[in-house]
Scaffold this motif. Structure first.
Motif, PDB file in Angstrom:
ATOM      1  N   ILE A 319       0.805  -1.221   0.000  1.00  0.00           N
ATOM      2  CA  ILE A 319       0.000   0.000   0.000  1.00  0.00           C
ATOM      3  C   ILE A 319       0.839   1.273   0.000  1.00  0.00           C
ATOM      4  CG2 ILE A 319      -0.261  -0.185   2.508  1.00  0.00           C
ATOM      5  CD1 ILE A 319      -2.954   1.259   2.229  1.00  0.00           C
ATOM      6  N   ILE A 320       1.947   1.295   0.733  1.00  0.00           N
ATOM      7  CA  ILE A 320       2.752   2.521   0.829  1.00  0.00           C
ATOM      8  C   ILE A 320       3.268   2.937  -0.547  1.00  0.00           C
ATOM      9  CG2 ILE A 320       4.934   3.461   1.711  1.00  0.00           C
ATOM     10  CD1 ILE A 320       4.408   2.060   4.330  1.00  0.00           C
ATOM     11  N   LYS A 321       3.623   1.963  -1.379  1.00  0.00           N
ATOM     12  CA  LYS A 321       4.102   2.278  -2.725  1.00  0.00           C
ATOM     13  C   LYS A 321       2.963   2.507  -3.702  1.00  0.00           C
ATOM     14  CE  LYS A 321       8.445  -0.308  -2.302  1.00  0.00           C
ATOM     15  NZ  LYS A 321       9.269  -1.417  -2.858  1.00  0.00           N
ATOM     16  N   GLN A 322       1.763   2.092  -3.334  1.00  0.00           N
ATOM     17  CA  GLN A 322       0.619   2.179  -4.257  1.00  0.00           C
ATOM     18  C   GLN A 322      -0.155   3.487  -4.132  1.00  0.00           C
ATOM     19  OE1 GLN A 322      -1.277  -1.374  -2.872  1.00  0.00           O
ATOM     20  NE2 GLN A 322      -0.363  -2.697  -4.435  1.00  0.00           N
ATOM     21  N   VAL A 323       0.047   4.225  -3.039  1.00  0.00           N
ATOM     22  CA  VAL A 323      -0.749   5.436  -2.809  1.00  0.00           C
ATOM     23  C   VAL A 323      -0.478   6.492  -3.884  1.00  0.00           C
ATOM     24  CG1 VAL A 323      -1.186   7.361  -1.250  1.00  0.00           C
ATOM     25  CG2 VAL A 323      -0.966   5.041  -0.332  1.00  0.00           C
ATOM     26  N   GLN A 361       2.607  -0.371   9.877  1.00  0.00           N
ATOM     27  CA  GLN A 361       2.946   0.578   8.816  1.00  0.00           C
ATOM     28  C   GLN A 361       1.972   1.747   8.732  1.00  0.00           C
ATOM     29  OE1 GLN A 361       3.914  -1.266   4.999  1.00  0.00           O
ATOM     30  NE2 GLN A 361       4.169  -3.257   6.013  1.00  0.00           N
ATOM     31  N   VAL A 362       1.093   1.882   9.710  1.00  0.00           N
ATOM     32  CA  VAL A 362       0.058   2.919   9.644  1.00  0.00           C
ATOM     33  C   VAL A 362       0.661   4.320   9.498  1.00  0.00           C
ATOM     34  CG1 VAL A 362      -1.783   4.074  10.927  1.00  0.00           C
ATOM     35  CG2 VAL A 362      -1.693   1.580  10.859  1.00  0.00           C
ATOM     36  N   SER A 363       1.709   4.624  10.254  1.00  0.00           N
ATOM     37  CA  SER A 363       2.319   5.952  10.152  1.00  0.00           C
ATOM     38  C   SER A 363       2.833   6.221   8.747  1.00  0.00           C
ATOM     39  CB  SER A 363       3.469   6.086  11.163  1.00  0.00           C
ATOM     40  OG  SER A 363       2.968   6.281  12.472  1.00  0.00           O
ATOM     41  N   GLY A 364       3.437   5.201   8.129  1.00  0.00           N
ATOM     42  CA  GLY A 364       3.926   5.359   6.761  1.00  0.00           C
ATOM     43  C   GLY A 364       2.794   5.554   5.771  1.00  0.00           C
ATOM     44  N   ILE A 365       1.689   4.858   5.988  1.00  0.00           N
ATOM     45  CA  ILE A 365       0.526   5.006   5.105  1.00  0.00           C
ATOM     46  C   ILE A 365      -0.054   6.413   5.212  1.00  0.00           C
ATOM     47  CG2 ILE A 365      -1.840   4.217   4.694  1.00  0.00           C
ATOM     48  CD1 ILE A 365      -0.888   1.423   5.740  1.00  0.00           C
ATOM     49  N   LEU A 366      -0.220   6.894   6.438  1.00  0.00           N
ATOM     50  CA  LEU A 366      -0.775   8.240   6.634  1.00  0.00           C
ATOM     51  C   LEU A 366       0.150   9.305   6.078  1.00  0.00           C
ATOM     52  CD1 LEU A 366      -2.292   8.017  10.239  1.00  0.00           C
ATOM     53  CD2 LEU A 366      -3.379   7.568   8.036  1.00  0.00           C
ATOM     54  N   LEU A 367       1.453   9.081   6.160  1.00  0.00           N
ATOM     55  CA  LEU A 367       2.410  10.032   5.581  1.00  0.00           C
ATOM     56  C   LEU A 367       2.197  10.141   4.070  1.00  0.00           C
ATOM     57  CD1 LEU A 367       4.874  11.888   5.845  1.00  0.00           C
ATOM     58  CD2 LEU A 367       6.326   9.870   5.577  1.00  0.00           C
ATOM     59  N   GLN A 368       1.966   9.000   3.431  1.00  0.00           N
ATOM     60  CA  GLN A 368       1.698   9.023   1.988  1.00  0.00           C
ATOM     61  C   GLN A 368       0.397   9.759   1.679  1.00  0.00           C
ATOM     62  OE1 GLN A 368       3.581   7.876  -0.700  1.00  0.00           O
ATOM     63  NE2 GLN A 368       5.118   7.833   0.926  1.00  0.00           N
ATOM     64  N   SER A 397      -9.452  -0.461  16.739  1.00  0.00           N
ATOM     65  CA  SER A 397      -9.239   0.954  16.448  1.00  0.00           C
ATOM     66  C   SER A 397      -8.097   1.522  17.291  1.00  0.00           C
ATOM     67  CB  SER A 397     -10.522   1.748  16.712  1.00  0.00           C
ATOM     68  OG  SER A 397     -10.335   3.113  16.410  1.00  0.00           O
ATOM     69  N   LYS A 398      -8.043   1.126  18.544  1.00  0.00           N
ATOM     70  CA  LYS A 398      -6.963   1.604  19.416  1.00  0.00           C
ATOM     71  C   LYS A 398      -5.599   1.145  18.911  1.00  0.00           C
ATOM     72  CE  LYS A 398      -9.598   2.050  23.737  1.00  0.00           C
ATOM     73  NZ  LYS A 398      -9.797   1.525  25.115  1.00  0.00           N
ATOM     74  N   LYS A 399      -5.520  -0.098  18.425  1.00  0.00           N
ATOM     75  CA  LYS A 399      -4.257  -0.619  17.904  1.00  0.00           C
ATOM     76  C   LYS A 399      -3.817   0.167  16.672  1.00  0.00           C
ATOM     77  CE  LYS A 399      -4.907  -5.442  19.364  1.00  0.00           C
ATOM     78  NZ  LYS A 399      -5.095  -6.839  18.866  1.00  0.00           N
ATOM     79  N   VAL A 400      -4.766   0.377  15.775  1.00  0.00           N
ATOM     80  CA  VAL A 400      -4.445   1.077  14.522  1.00  0.00           C
ATOM     81  C   VAL A 400      -3.990   2.508  14.812  1.00  0.00           C
ATOM     82  CG1 VAL A 400      -5.388   1.968  12.359  1.00  0.00           C
ATOM     83  CG2 VAL A 400      -5.994  -0.336  13.140  1.00  0.00           C
ATOM     84  N   SER A 403      -0.606   2.993  16.380  1.00  0.00           N
ATOM     85  CA  SER A 403       0.479   2.877  15.405  1.00  0.00           C
ATOM     86  C   SER A 403       0.650   4.168  14.612  1.00  0.00           C
ATOM     87  CB  SER A 403       0.199   1.719  14.444  1.00  0.00           C
ATOM     88  OG  SER A 403       1.253   1.549  13.530  1.00  0.00           O
ATOM     89  N   ALA A 404      -0.362   5.038  14.659  1.00  0.00           N
ATOM     90  CA  ALA A 404      -0.283   6.322  13.945  1.00  0.00           C
ATOM     91  C   ALA A 404       0.432   7.397  14.768  1.00  0.00           C
ATOM     92  CB  ALA A 404      -1.687   6.802  13.585  1.00  0.00           C
ATOM     93  N   GLU A 405       0.817   7.085  15.996  1.00  0.00           N
ATOM     94  CA  GLU A 405       1.379   8.094  16.891  1.00  0.00           C
ATOM     95  C   GLU A 405       2.643   8.744  16.332  1.00  0.00           C
ATOM     96  OE1 GLU A 405       1.947   6.221  20.664  1.00  0.00           O
ATOM     97  OE2 GLU A 405      -0.165   6.436  21.267  1.00  0.00           O
ATOM     98  N   LYS A 406       3.518   7.920  15.718  1.00  0.00           N
ATOM     99  CA  LYS A 406       4.764   8.479  15.184  1.00  0.00           C
ATOM    100  C   LYS A 406       4.484   9.534  14.123  1.00  0.00           C
ATOM    101  CE  LYS A 406       7.773   4.499  16.013  1.00  0.00           C
ATOM    102  NZ  LYS A 406       8.644   3.468  15.380  1.00  0.00           N
ATOM    103  N   PHE A 407       3.511   9.257  13.261  1.00  0.00           N
ATOM    104  CA  PHE A 407       3.168  10.231  12.222  1.00  0.00           C
ATOM    105  C   PHE A 407       2.566  11.496  12.827  1.00  0.00           C
ATOM    106  CE2 PHE A 407      -0.263  12.026   9.607  1.00  0.00           C
ATOM    107  CZ  PHE A 407       0.503  12.552   8.565  1.00  0.00           C
ATOM    108  N   ILE A 408       1.667  11.342  13.782  1.00  0.00           N
ATOM    109  CA  ILE A 408       1.035  12.504  14.409  1.00  0.00           C
ATOM    110  C   ILE A 408       2.089  13.355  15.116  1.00  0.00           C
ATOM    111  CG2 ILE A 408      -0.679  13.278  16.081  1.00  0.00           C
ATOM    112  CD1 ILE A 408      -1.845  11.966  13.562  1.00  0.00           C
TER     113      ILE A 408
END
Length: 424
Positions: A319-323, A361-368, A397-400, A403-408
């Motif tokens: 997904i990260i490369k597909q965005v 990989q949620v942070s990487g996905i949100l970055l894209q 939802s809490k798990k996902v 994992s977004a904390e680094k991006f936020i």
């Protein structure tokens, strides 16, 4: 302060539409260097546009961070940029978001309607549309005032355009009486600009051209097309198709907890994408234009719920490369905060339920998503701040979102760095 013609291609010294020449100064040094546009507010007023439109346009064109809501009227672009270079970019903004496409006069007012940016010309009465494929178009639509309300800058812009129109009408009467008029103010003196607009449209990416060409065919009257779509959209047919779906797909394509007959078209779209991916050997081989046209065939290409389905079906483990390759189609379909939230909800379901191996990989996905201008900073921060059971159970939802904390954190750090550089 020196004035220039709003249309700098018009050399007539008596051309009525004037604006101040941009004035800028470069401050700071090293990584903290920035450019302050001293008179941006005045120039924006003379163009009858909010100044945050102009500064955001510069940011997109220069690939630099900007401040779009300064409290002290200090409009800042990160990096060193000469005033002459900014003036050239301003010409592009004027051509795309100020001038009437019909008469080439700048007496236009911006109206947002159904995700479209309409330029209402007070000079000739024509309503034309700004190019929705421009990055700024998404910003304007996402930051449109609440329906029925207008922000101060929009009201001022309308007053400005109305005043210019009244002045022109008054001067036109005077010119007719004297048997003379000022050259350069009609659309006929600038045939070259029309060519420029045509060339500009011709330079757009292949995806957009194909979508426009094929979508145009879909919009033709039935008697001209002589085509009848074979998809039966009756309630009985929708329920029958829903029952034929595999159990795992029924579980995956839950749209906002709704399981009534209205979910039918969305289930059809989701199953179609999955079937296409299987037949072509991978979801990446399913073309964006075909996905868009299928959604349009089902009448759901503008619906926010469609984005939840797409988030669950058009990506796989890569997904990260597909965005980025999908960004062109997605930006065309994500036209509001509601669309953004549905897209994030579908993503949450994809990584939380269907592909839990992607949770890390949620942070990487949100970055894209952020770097491709698919989801706004505000929506991303809201997503990362609180778990929700709208698309998945609360534990997932809490798990996902954890994992977004680094991006936020990165997002907030980048914002604080920008604010501190503004204060220097």
């Amino acid at each position: 302060m020196a004035n220039v013609n709003i249309r700098r291609d018009v050399t007539d010294p008596f051309y009525r539409y004037k604006m101040e020449r941009l004035q800028s100064k470069i401050e700071g040094k090293g990584n903290g260097i920035k450019t302050v546009i001293v008179n941006l507010h005045n120039v924006a007023d003379q163009l009858a546009r909010p100044p945050n439109y102009v500064i955001k346009y510069f940011g997109f064109e220069l690939g630099a961070q900007t401040n779009i809501d300064p409290k002290d009227d200090r409009w800042i672009i990160n990096g060193a940029h000469e005033a002459s270079k900014l003036q050239d970019y301003l010409d592009g903004f004027i051509n795309k978001f100020v001038l009437c496409r019909s008469c080439k006069n700048p007496e236009t007012v911006v109206n947002i309607k159904e995700g479209r940016i309409l330029l209402d010309c007070k000079a000739c009465g024509t309503i034309t549309e700004a190019d929705p494929r421009q990055k700024l178009s998404s910003f304007i639509i996402k930051n449109a005032p609440t329906k029925g309300k207008k922000d101060k800058s929009t009201k001022k812009a309308e007053r400005r355009a109305k005043k210019l129109a009244q002045q022109k009408n008054g001067d036109a009467d005077s010119d007719d009486a004297n048997g003379k008029g000022s050259p350069g103010e009609s659309g006929s003196d600038n045939g070259g600009d029309d060519d420029e607009v045509e060339n500009e449209a011709g330079s757009d990416d292949e995806l957009t051209r194909r979508i426009n060409a094929q979508a145009k065919e879909l919009n033709e009257p039935e008697e001209e097309k002589e085509i009848e779509w074979s998809v039966d959209m009756s309630e009985a047919a929708i329920k029958a198709r829903a029952q034929e779906l595999p159990d795992d797909l029924k579980r995956s394509l839950v749209i906002e907890g709704e399981e009534d007959a209205e979910s039918g078209p969305y289930d059809v779209l989701g199953k179609w994408v999955i079937d296409q991916a299987e037949s072509k050997g991978g979801v990446s081989k399913v073309e964006d234009v075909d996905i868009y046209l299928k959604a349009k065939e089902l009448g759901i290409e503008t619906k926010h719920r469609t984005l939840a389905v797409l988030a669950q079906t058009i990506f796989d483990d890569n997904i990260i490369k597909q965005v980025s390759p999908r960004a062109g189609m997605l930006k065309r379909m994500i036209t509001s905060e509601r669309h953004e939230k549905a897209f994030l909800g579908g993503t949450e379901r994809l990584v939380g339920i269907e592909k839990p191996n992607l949770i890390s990989q949620v942070s990487g996905i949100l970055l894209q998503y952020y770097q491709n201008d698919l989801v706004s900073e505000e929506t991303l921060k809201a997503f990362g701040s609180k778990a929700s059971k709208k698309y998945v159970d609360i534990a997932t939802s809490k798990k996902v979102r954890k994992s977004a904390e680094k991006f936020i954190e990165w997002l907030e750090t980048a914002e604080s760095d920008e604010e501190s550089s503004d204060e220097e």
